[in-house]
Design a protein around this motif. Structure first.
Motif, short mmCIF file in Angstrom:
data_model
loop_
_atom_site.label_atom_id
_atom_site.label_comp_id
_atom_site.label_asym_id
_atom_site.label_seq_id
_atom_site.Cartn_x
_atom_site.Cartn_y
_atom_site.Cartn_z
N TYR A 189 3.72 -8.02 9.70
CA TYR A 189 3.37 -8.65 8.43
C TYR A 189 2.60 -7.69 7.54
N GLN B 79 3.72 -6.23 3.98
CA GLN B 79 2.83 -6.40 2.83
C GLN B 79 2.57 -5.05 2.16
N LYS C 207 3.66 -3.99 -1.71
CA LYS C 207 2.68 -3.46 -2.67
C LYS C 207 3.15 -2.13 -3.25
#
Length: 119
Positions: free
Chosen positions: A4, A8, A12
């Motif tokens: 995860y 993430q 970004k």
């Protein structure tokens, strides 16, 4: 690493690239209009856009990789090492390309050492 958190981090980076590219497009239009209004016979707006465009290109490669080449990550590195080992005639499945030592002869020797024999 946590999948995860890795996902993430990638999202970004993509968002950062899209933001960078959007500002490049907006500023390109601004420079064009500014150039047209101030000195229409002398076109200079492409010079800052060229430099910035090179930066955009590097940012793209950092986020998405080189088009047509794919990601050059750890999995790619392992595949490339296996290919090179295979070309060299080694078994790519052998652990780290190392060979094991055969120590049977050493085990057969008697262990009657004196303290003076040790280094």
């Amino acid at each position: 690493m946590n999948p995860y958190l890795e996902a993430q981090k990638r999202v970004k980076k993509k968002r950062g690239f899209y933001s960078h590219f959007s500002s490049y497009v907006v500023m390109g239009a601004f420079f064009f209009i500014l150039n047209y209004l101030t000195s229409p016979g002398n076109w200079w707006f492409h010079w800052p856009m060229l430099g910035w465009g090179i930066g955009i290109g590097f940012h793209y490669v950092d986020v998405f990789g080189i088009p047509g080449v794919g990601d050059m990550d750890k999995a790619w590195e392992k595949r490339a090492i296996a290919e090179e080992l295979q070309k060299m005639g080694y078994d790519p499945d052998q652990k780290n390309g190392t060979e094991t030592l055969d120590l049977r002869e050493l085990k057969k020797q008697a262990r009657n050492w004196k303290d003076d024999d040790l280094v």
